[in-house]
Each structure stands twice: as C-alpha cells, then as structure tokens.
Design a protein around this motif. Structure first.
Motif, PDB file in Angstrom:
ATOM      1  N   SER A   1       0.707  -1.207   0.036  1.00 57.26           N
ATOM      2  CA  SER A   1      -0.024  -0.001   0.022  1.00 57.26           C
ATOM      3  C   SER A   1       0.979   1.242  -0.053  1.00 57.26           C
ATOM      4  O   SER A   1       0.314   2.440   0.156  1.00 57.26           O
ATOM      5  N   VAL A   2       2.152   1.327  -0.232  1.00 62.99           N
ATOM      6  CA  VAL A   2       3.097   2.264  -0.308  1.00 62.99           C
ATOM      7  C   VAL A   2       2.892   3.395  -1.330  1.00 62.99           C
ATOM      8  O   VAL A   2       2.304   3.048  -2.273  1.00 62.99           O
ATOM      9  N   THR A   3       2.926   4.529  -0.849  1.00 57.58           N
ATOM     10  CA  THR A   3       2.738   5.675  -1.888  1.00 57.58           C
ATOM     11  C   THR A   3       3.982   6.634  -1.358  1.00 57.58           C
ATOM     12  O   THR A   3       4.792   6.551  -0.740  1.00 57.58           O
ATOM     13  N   LEU A   4       4.109   7.601  -2.532  1.00 63.54           N
ATOM     14  CA  LEU A   4       5.414   8.311  -2.331  1.00 63.54           C
ATOM     15  C   LEU A   4       4.815   9.860  -1.685  1.00 63.54           C
ATOM     16  O   LEU A   4       3.517  10.437  -2.395  1.00 63.54           O
ATOM     17  N   SER A   5       5.311  10.320  -0.780  1.00 67.79           N
ATOM     18  CA  SER A   5       4.907  11.753  -0.390  1.00 67.79           C
ATOM     19  C   SER A   5       5.578  12.906  -1.158  1.00 67.79           C
ATOM     20  O   SER A   5       6.360  12.623  -1.982  1.00 67.79           O
ATOM     21  N   ALA A   6       5.013  14.043  -1.006  1.00 66.08           N
ATOM     22  CA  ALA A   6       5.883  15.081  -1.494  1.00 66.08           C
ATOM     23  C   ALA A   6       7.238  15.155  -1.138  1.00 66.08           C
ATOM     24  O   ALA A   6       8.267  15.620  -2.219  1.00 66.08           O
ATOM     25  N   ASP A   7       7.365  14.892   0.005  1.00 65.56           N
ATOM     26  CA  ASP A   7       9.072  14.936   0.563  1.00 65.56           C
ATOM     27  C   ASP A   7       9.746  13.939  -0.044  1.00 65.56           C
ATOM     28  O   ASP A   7      11.052  14.053  -0.474  1.00 65.56           O
ATOM     29  N   ASP A   8       8.893  12.579  -0.172  1.00 58.01           N
ATOM     30  CA  ASP A   8       9.682  11.518  -0.923  1.00 58.01           C
ATOM     31  C   ASP A   8      10.084  11.822  -2.541  1.00 58.01           C
ATOM     32  O   ASP A   8      11.251  11.422  -2.842  1.00 58.01           O
ATOM     33  N   VAL A   9       9.286  12.634  -3.163  1.00 58.76           N
ATOM     34  CA  VAL A   9       9.458  12.825  -4.476  1.00 58.76           C
ATOM     35  C   VAL A   9      10.598  13.858  -4.567  1.00 58.76           C
ATOM     36  O   VAL A   9      11.397  13.864  -5.464  1.00 58.76           O
ATOM     37  N   ARG A  10      10.743  14.887  -3.619  1.00 59.70           N
ATOM     38  CA  ARG A  10      11.803  15.874  -3.557  1.00 59.70           C
ATOM     39  C   ARG A  10      12.901  15.275  -3.267  1.00 59.70           C
ATOM     40  O   ARG A  10      14.238  15.320  -3.935  1.00 59.70           O
ATOM     41  N   GLY A  11      13.088  14.286  -2.385  1.00 62.24           N
ATOM     42  CA  GLY A  11      14.395  13.377  -2.119  1.00 62.24           C
ATOM     43  C   GLY A  11      14.933  12.705  -3.096  1.00 62.24           C
ATOM     44  O   GLY A  11      15.931  12.531  -3.216  1.00 62.24           O
ATOM     45  N   ILE A  12      13.981  12.173  -3.776  1.00 59.14           N
ATOM     46  CA  ILE A  12      14.356  11.211  -5.132  1.00 59.14           C
ATOM     47  C   ILE A  12      15.171  12.133  -6.085  1.00 59.14           C
ATOM     48  O   ILE A  12      16.039  11.636  -6.448  1.00 59.14           O
ATOM     49  N   GLY A  13      14.432  13.043  -6.288  1.00 56.87           N
ATOM     50  CA  GLY A  13      15.139  14.044  -7.380  1.00 56.87           C
ATOM     51  C   GLY A  13      16.336  14.543  -7.008  1.00 56.87           C
ATOM     52  O   GLY A  13      17.501  14.529  -7.498  1.00 56.87           O
ATOM     53  N   ALA A  14      16.593  14.916  -5.557  1.00 59.23           N
ATOM     54  CA  ALA A  14      17.758  15.613  -4.955  1.00 59.23           C
ATOM     55  C   ALA A  14      18.807  14.462  -5.121  1.00 59.23           C
ATOM     56  O   ALA A  14      19.948  14.604  -5.305  1.00 59.23           O
ATOM     57  N   ALA A  15      18.238  13.155  -4.856  1.00 62.96           N
ATOM     58  CA  ALA A  15      19.377  12.042  -4.709  1.00 62.96           C
ATOM     59  C   ALA A  15      19.860  11.681  -6.038  1.00 62.96           C
ATOM     60  O   ALA A  15      21.026  11.602  -6.517  1.00 62.96           O
ATOM     61  N   VAL A  16      19.020  11.669  -7.180  1.00 59.33           N
ATOM     62  CA  VAL A  16      19.387  11.631  -8.566  1.00 59.33           C
ATOM     63  C   VAL A  16      20.466  12.738  -9.120  1.00 59.33           C
ATOM     64  O   VAL A  16      21.604  12.727  -9.555  1.00 59.33           O
ATOM     65  N   GLU A  17      20.210  14.122  -8.818  1.00 59.31           N
ATOM     66  CA  GLU A  17      21.077  15.156  -8.900  1.00 59.31           C
ATOM     67  C   GLU A  17      22.386  15.093  -8.177  1.00 59.31           C
ATOM     68  O   GLU A  17      23.419  15.256  -8.923  1.00 59.31           O
ATOM     69  N   ARG A  18      22.423  14.620  -6.961  1.00 61.15           N
ATOM     70  CA  ARG A  18      23.684  14.327  -6.334  1.00 61.15           C
ATOM     71  C   ARG A  18      24.477  13.302  -6.886  1.00 61.15           C
ATOM     72  O   ARG A  18      25.550  13.397  -6.873  1.00 61.15           O
ATOM     73  N   ILE A  19      23.745  12.062  -7.370  1.00 65.32           N
ATOM     74  CA  ILE A  19      24.778  11.153  -8.082  1.00 65.32           C
ATOM     75  C   ILE A  19      25.176  11.558  -9.177  1.00 65.32           C
ATOM     76  O   ILE A  19      26.363  11.167  -9.740  1.00 65.32           O
ATOM     77  N   LEU A  20      24.495  12.511 -10.097  1.00 64.08           N
ATOM     78  CA  LEU A  20      25.029  12.813 -11.580  1.00 64.08           C
ATOM     79  C   LEU A  20      26.017  13.846 -11.256  1.00 64.08           C
ATOM     80  O   LEU A  20      26.571  14.010 -12.250  1.00 64.08           O
TER      81      LEU A  20
END
Length: 381
Positions: free
Chosen positions: A331-350
């Motif tokens: 039943s998991v969903t993504l919160s707005a904070d999760d979405v921002r965190g994923i985007g920030a993690a991708v940016e950091r790795i790049l």
C-alpha cells in the motif's frame, strides 16, 4: 550431467537461475525445470523441458497476505517466508519435485533461495543440492531460521543441510559478505544491444526508472510511477520509465520529448547507456546496475528491498530514499517529500563522481568472479 532447477512463482525468483540454465544447455547438460503454474508462459517460451508443480490454495495465500498486511514490515515479510514460501509453497510443489528426483534422477539440484520442496526431494533421494541467491546473504540468513521447523518436519536435519549446502550469489563480496561457509560467486555474461534513440539525438544523462517485473501489479503502482516521473521530470536528463506488463504506458498520457515510457526494454540495453537507475531495490535490478557500473537510487517498498537499499547506500554506489507515504508494503505511496528526496538524490549522483567510481569498482569485482559455466565446473564437473 543432469541438472534439475526449481523455482517459486515470481519472475525475480526464476531469472537468477537463467544464466545457470543457459550455461548447462551450452555445455550439453540435460536440464529440467520445475516451477508453479504462474511461470508456465515464461518456461514455454524457452527451449528447456519443464514440469509444472502445484500452487497453494488461493484462499490460503490470501489469508497469509491479509495477516501480513496487519503486521509491521519486517514481521509481515517473516510471515510470508515461513507460511507462504515455507509451509504452503513446499507442500504444493513437493509432489512435482519428488517425482522429478525419483524418476528423472538428476545429478544436481539447483533451486532459488525460497524454493524448498526440491531440497526435501533431493535429500530423500541422496542428490546434491545448492541454492541460488535471489536476495542479499544477510537477508537470507535472517529468514533461514523461519523455515527450519517446516523443513525438519519432512525429515530430521534437512534444514541444517540446506544451510550447509553451497550458496551461489551474483552480488560482490565487498558489498554483500556471505554468512555461509560454502559460498560461490559468479557473474552473468551481458550482451547488450543498442538502445533506440527515443530522444531525437539528445545527449543528456539517461535516468532509468523501474520498479521491476512485479510491482506494477500493486494497487498503488501507477501513483508510484507518476511520483518517480515527477521527481526527475524537471532535471536536465533523458528519462526512460519501464512499467512492466501490468500497466499500459498509454495510461500515463503524453510526455515531454525528454521522457519515454515503455512496458519493457532489455535491462542490459538500458544499462549500457544509463547514468543512474532509480528502482525499488529489487535484487535483479541492483545486481544488473552494479554489474554494469551504474549507480542507483533505491526506493524500497517491501521484502528484501530495504536491505538491498541499505547495502547500496552503505557501499557508496548509490542512495536510498525510504517512502513515507501510505502504510508501506503493498500500500506504499510517495509523499511530496519523497518525490523531492528522489530528485535530489539523482542530482547528487549525477554531480558527484564518487558514486559512479564506486559502482565501477563493484562492476570490476563482479567481472573477476567465475562465469556461470565456470561455476558449474566447480559444482558438478
């Protein structure tokens, strides 16, 4: 040599067996695969002989799932292993694996981690057996004691002999130290093809979004994929989202030119070009990305995925963002904070070379393990 392969129903449980099946076939060994009915379409598309075993009654599995959903994430997983894979799965598959061992007389039984009936059958007929990892060793070691009483009910000491049997894993040792005395590591021979140019010649980094082959069936899957698209959609990257066959890419509507949505693309073709993989931390995706030297952002949902995500982050080959939306699990969903965190993690790795460098080091470690064919030479001559 005659080799019997046994799997439970999930594609993620069967596919780790495939390199070994293919290596046996290439060597001229005789192969027989035993699996539940859900895998018959996959087996029918392959060249090797197979037999279809049984499945637990749907109402029994539904009861276990309902009970698991009422527990915390770890306790829910433990229940599914002990009851679903252990008690119910072993009883359902045992007639088919017993018949194969008795009548076909294999020289070796290779089973994925959570298929236990073939161990019982092999023990009854004095046939050597080894298990093929579908999870990290630490996760498997935690769940092993749960199935001990189930297996020993079929014969004293079977559980102990399972734990002592050879453990075959594709994950590199520096990331996933094995708790088992007899451990053999091996690698798959990737043969990637060219990825279609869906982006009109653009050269920005490619971010691959995937939740594997099974998560698309979750009731919240569409929302999870939309959250991943939102997380990276504004970044200066190319995006490839693969949904699996449970969802229709058309359901996601028109996408901007830098975003492509497909049901399925060969993983090795994508990894040849990807700069980052965003996934749920499934073992197959994690192994494939690291073997190709591609760093990951893991968004774990259930089962062994949180452990895989911890290993990826701990080894410096990626990042982990644990979802905070919904109840977790199915039943998991993504919160707005999760979405921002994923985007920030991708940016950091790049932008930080260390992630790619560490992933490259793990890829080199994987390449230095024996091939599947070399491993078979160790196991069976």
């Amino acid at each position: 040599m005659r080799v019997l392969f046994a799997s439970t129903r999930g594609a993620g449980h069967f596919y780790p067996l495939v390199p070994l099946i293919d290596a046996c076939a290439a060597r001229g060994d005789e192969v027989l695969v035993v699996a539940p009915p859900a895998l018959e379409p996959v087996l029918a598309a392959r060249k090797q002989p197979y037999r279809i075993g049984g499945e637990p009654p749907p109402e029994a599995i539904a009861d276990v799932r309902a009970r698991a959903m009422g527990l915390g994430p770890d306790d829910g997983v433990f229940l599914m292993v002990s009851e679903g894979f252990g008690r119910l799965g072993t009883a359902a598959m045992l007639p088919a694996t017993e018949e194969a061992c008795r009548d076909w007389r294999p020289d070796l039984v290779l089973h994925e981690t959570f298929e236990f009936s073939s161990v019982v059958a092999a023990e009854r007929h004095g046939i050597p057996h080894a298990r093929v990892a579908v999870s990290a060793g630490r996760f498997t070691a935690v769940t092993d004691p749960l199935v001990g009483p189930v297996l020993d009910a079929y014969g004293s000491g079977i559980a102990g002999r399972l734990m002592a049997s050879p453990y075959l894993t594709r994950l590199p040792a520096s990331m996933d130290p094995s708790p088992y005395d007899v451990t053999h590591r091996y690698h798959e021979e990737a043969r990637p093809g060219a990825l279609p140019d869906w982006w009109g010649g653009a050269k920005e980094p490619l971010v691959h979004l995937t939740l594997g082959s099974e998560a698309g069936a979750l009731p919240t899957a569409a929302g999870l994929y939309r959250g991943l698209l939102e997380a990276v959609g504004a970044l200066p990257v190319r995006v490839l989202l693969t949904t699996g066959h449970h969802l229709d890419p058309a359901d996601f509507g028109p996408q901007p030119p830098h975003v492509r949505v497909e049901s399925w693309v060969p993983q090795e073709d994508v990894l040849r070009e990807a700069s980052v993989v965003v996934c749920h931390g499934g073992s197959g995706t994690v192994y494939g990305a690291l073997a190709a030297g591609v760093p990951l952002v893991c968004v774990p949902l259930f089962a062994d995925q949180p452990e895989n995500a911890r290993l990826v982050a701990g080894t410096g080959a990626g990042a982990s963002v644990t979802p905070t939306g919904g109840r977790g699990g199915e039943s998991v969903t993504l919160s707005a904070d999760d979405v921002r965190g994923i985007g920030a993690a991708v940016e950091r790795i790049l932008t930080e070379p260390s992630f790619r460098e560490r992933a490259g080091q793990l890829a080199e470690e994987v390449r230095n393990t024996p091939s599947a064919d070399g491993l078979l030479g160790v196991l069976g001559g």
